[in-house]
Motif scaffolding. Sequence first.
Motif, PDB file in Angstrom:
ATOM      1  N   TYR A 209      24.240  81.969  56.216  1.00  0.00           N
ATOM      2  CA  TYR A 209      23.474  82.171  54.988  1.00  0.00           C
ATOM      3  C   TYR A 209      23.747  81.028  54.005  1.00  0.00           C
ATOM      4  N   ILE A 210      25.021  80.608  53.929  1.00  0.00           N
ATOM      5  CA  ILE A 210      25.397  79.487  53.052  1.00  0.00           C
ATOM      6  C   ILE A 210      24.766  78.198  53.564  1.00  0.00           C
ATOM      7  N   LYS A 211      24.823  77.987  54.868  1.00  0.00           N
ATOM      8  CA  LYS A 211      24.211  76.788  55.451  1.00  0.00           C
ATOM      9  C   LYS A 211      22.711  76.747  55.182  1.00  0.00           C
ATOM     10  N   ALA A 212      22.091  77.917  55.255  1.00  0.00           N
ATOM     11  CA  ALA A 212      20.647  77.988  54.989  1.00  0.00           C
ATOM     12  C   ALA A 212      20.351  77.603  53.539  1.00  0.00           C
ATOM     13  N   ASP A 213      21.208  78.052  52.623  1.00  0.00           N
ATOM     14  CA  ASP A 213      21.030  77.698  51.213  1.00  0.00           C
ATOM     15  C   ASP A 213      21.188  76.203  50.996  1.00  0.00           C
ATOM     16  N   LEU A 214      22.196  75.611  51.640  1.00  0.00           N
ATOM     17  CA  LEU A 214      22.434  74.176  51.494  1.00  0.00           C
ATOM     18  C   LEU A 214      21.262  73.382  52.061  1.00  0.00           C
ATOM     19  N   PHE A 215      20.698  73.853  53.153  1.00  0.00           N
ATOM     20  CA  PHE A 215      19.525  73.198  53.729  1.00  0.00           C
ATOM     21  C   PHE A 215      18.353  73.286  52.759  1.00  0.00           C
ATOM     22  N   ARG A 216      18.211  74.439  52.115  1.00  0.00           N
ATOM     23  CA  ARG A 216      17.147  74.617  51.122  1.00  0.00           C
ATOM     24  C   ARG A 216      17.329  73.663  49.950  1.00  0.00           C
ATOM     25  N   PHE A 217      18.593  73.450  49.550  1.00  0.00           N
ATOM     26  CA  PHE A 217      18.861  72.528  48.439  1.00  0.00           C
ATOM     27  C   PHE A 217      18.342  71.129  48.761  1.00  0.00           C
ATOM     28  N   THR A 218      18.572  70.689  49.995  1.00  0.00           N
ATOM     29  CA  THR A 218      18.161  69.335  50.382  1.00  0.00           C
ATOM     30  C   THR A 218      16.650  69.198  50.433  1.00  0.00           C
ATOM     31  N   LYS A 219      15.955  70.297  50.647  1.00  0.00           N
ATOM     32  CA  LYS A 219      14.496  70.269  50.750  1.00  0.00           C
ATOM     33  C   LYS A 219      13.793  70.740  49.482  1.00  0.00           C
TER      34      LYS A 219
ATOM     35  N   ILE B 252      28.952  80.984  46.276  1.00  0.00           N
ATOM     36  CA  ILE B 252      29.387  79.690  46.823  1.00  0.00           C
ATOM     37  C   ILE B 252      28.251  78.673  46.759  1.00  0.00           C
ATOM     38  N   SER B 253      27.061  79.104  47.156  1.00  0.00           N
ATOM     39  CA  SER B 253      25.892  78.208  47.119  1.00  0.00           C
ATOM     40  C   SER B 253      25.578  77.776  45.694  1.00  0.00           C
ATOM     41  N   PHE B 254      25.670  78.713  44.762  1.00  0.00           N
ATOM     42  CA  PHE B 254      25.399  78.415  43.358  1.00  0.00           C
ATOM     43  C   PHE B 254      26.419  77.415  42.805  1.00  0.00           C
ATOM     44  N   CYS B 255      27.691  77.618  43.159  1.00  0.00           N
ATOM     45  CA  CYS B 255      28.745  76.697  42.707  1.00  0.00           C
ATOM     46  C   CYS B 255      28.498  75.285  43.241  1.00  0.00           C
ATOM     47  N   LEU B 256      28.072  75.189  44.492  1.00  0.00           N
ATOM     48  CA  LEU B 256      27.770  73.876  45.076  1.00  0.00           C
ATOM     49  C   LEU B 256      26.575  73.239  44.380  1.00  0.00           C
ATOM     50  N   ALA B 257      25.603  74.057  43.995  1.00  0.00           N
ATOM     51  CA  ALA B 257      24.445  73.537  43.263  1.00  0.00           C
ATOM     52  C   ALA B 257      24.882  72.949  41.924  1.00  0.00           C
ATOM     53  N   ILE B 258      25.817  73.603  41.244  1.00  0.00           N
ATOM     54  CA  ILE B 258      26.339  73.104  39.970  1.00  0.00           C
ATOM     55  C   ILE B 258      27.033  71.764  40.168  1.00  0.00           C
ATOM     56  N   VAL B 259      27.789  71.651  41.254  1.00  0.00           N
ATOM     57  CA  VAL B 259      28.475  70.382  41.550  1.00  0.00           C
ATOM     58  C   VAL B 259      27.452  69.270  41.737  1.00  0.00           C
ATOM     59  N   PHE B 260      26.372  69.548  42.484  1.00  0.00           N
ATOM     60  CA  PHE B 260      25.326  68.545  42.717  1.00  0.00           C
ATOM     61  C   PHE B 260      24.690  68.111  41.392  1.00  0.00           C
ATOM     62  N   ILE B 261      24.436  69.077  40.510  1.00  0.00           N
ATOM     63  CA  ILE B 261      23.809  68.770  39.228  1.00  0.00           C
ATOM     64  C   ILE B 261      24.742  67.934  38.350  1.00  0.00           C
ATOM     65  N   LEU B 262      26.044  68.169  38.462  1.00  0.00           N
ATOM     66  CA  LEU B 262      27.023  67.437  37.653  1.00  0.00           C
ATOM     67  C   LEU B 262      27.359  66.056  38.212  1.00  0.00           C
ATOM     68  N   LEU B 263      27.032  65.811  39.469  1.00  0.00           N
ATOM     69  CA  LEU B 263      27.403  64.546  40.113  1.00  0.00           C
ATOM     70  C   LEU B 263      26.955  63.298  39.344  1.00  0.00           C
ATOM     71  N   PRO B 264      25.731  63.262  38.811  1.00  0.00           N
ATOM     72  CA  PRO B 264      25.330  62.071  38.045  1.00  0.00           C
ATOM     73  C   PRO B 264      26.270  61.768  36.884  1.00  0.00           C
ATOM     74  N   TYR B 265      26.710  62.803  36.187  1.00  0.00           N
ATOM     75  CA  TYR B 265      27.649  62.604  35.085  1.00  0.00           C
ATOM     76  C   TYR B 265      28.998  62.091  35.601  1.00  0.00           C
ATOM     77  N   ILE B 266      29.472  62.710  36.676  1.00  0.00           N
ATOM     78  CA  ILE B 266      30.762  62.305  37.235  1.00  0.00           C
ATOM     79  C   ILE B 266      30.721  60.845  37.669  1.00  0.00           C
ATOM     80  N   ILE B 267      29.649  60.457  38.337  1.00  0.00           N
ATOM     81  CA  ILE B 267      29.519  59.080  38.834  1.00  0.00           C
ATOM     82  C   ILE B 267      29.406  58.082  37.684  1.00  0.00           C
ATOM     83  N   LEU B 268      28.530  58.374  36.714  1.00  0.00           N
ATOM     84  CA  LEU B 268      28.305  57.436  35.611  1.00  0.00           C
ATOM     85  C   LEU B 268      29.511  57.342  34.680  1.00  0.00           C
ATOM     86  N   ILE B 269      30.193  58.461  34.454  1.00  0.00           N
ATOM     87  CA  ILE B 269      31.403  58.424  33.627  1.00  0.00           C
ATOM     88  C   ILE B 269      32.479  57.608  34.327  1.00  0.00           C
ATOM     89  N   SER B 270      32.588  57.759  35.631  1.00  0.00           N
ATOM     90  CA  SER B 270      33.563  56.984  36.402  1.00  0.00           C
ATOM     91  C   SER B 270      33.263  55.491  36.322  1.00  0.00           C
TER      92      SER B 270
END
Length: 266
Positions: free
Chosen positions: A4-14, A102-120
């Motif tokens: 179910y988690i894998k299916a959610d992650l696949f949905r995120f990519t699409k 778990i899927s929702f938490c991973l989605a939050i990480v993806f959304i925050l990645l631009p900030y993490i990368i640019l701040i770094s």
Amino acid sequence: MLNYIKADLFRFTKSKAMKILIVISTICAVIVVFMSRMIQEGKISVKTGNGVIFLFSDANVISILGAVAAGIFICGDFDNRMIHEAVANGCSRGQVIISKTISFCLAIVFILLPYIILISIGLGTGYKFSMGTMSVGFIDVLTTEAGKSFSQSDILKIIAIMAALTVVYIGMLSVSIPIAIILRKPVIVVAVYYTIIIVSTNLSSLKDSSKVAKAVFNSTPFGSKYSFLTLRSTNEDILKAFLVSLMFTAVMVIITYFGFRKSEIK
């Protein structure tokens, strides 16, 4: 549950919605870093830039986009009947809640990645950045620590701080999980969560006048000190931010379970 988690992650990519959220986050991260640099150079006054920059800061943007993500990927699964099918195919309600969390938490990480990368990147340039008194979260790390030379231990601590801030944001947004699963209305999720943020921000001043209020706020990720982690923070402060946010998220999951267990799936 793993499938179910894998299916959610696949949905995120699409998912077009997820891509749009990440694009918005990226644009906002670029704007806030650029403007904070302009303030440092004196090209934008602090008074003029402060309010505008805060609108694009990670603290404000993730509050909105995170709640939107909950509305889309949790409430949406009731509309498209994915949760109904999961329960009908033998997946317990507890497993559904854990996998969606778990899927929702991973989605939050993806959304925050631009900030993490640019701040770094900003920290690595050696330039200084400024945001006046409005800096919080990742932007606070940038405006406080940028322009310094970092030792290896400093770099490791900054990584730990960014990880802790990510978990703090997840802890804050975990409030939207029971709202999304129980109410199942995306618009209500965004409205209620953003109201909670505004109210908690206004009530946080009570902690200075009441020991009870201070203890309550410090027991949640909404405690203001958890959003202001820098190299001056102790390892204990960073660890506490992790633990408090994780425990708070666990409490939200438990509340969600009891609410969802009693609700009817039609």
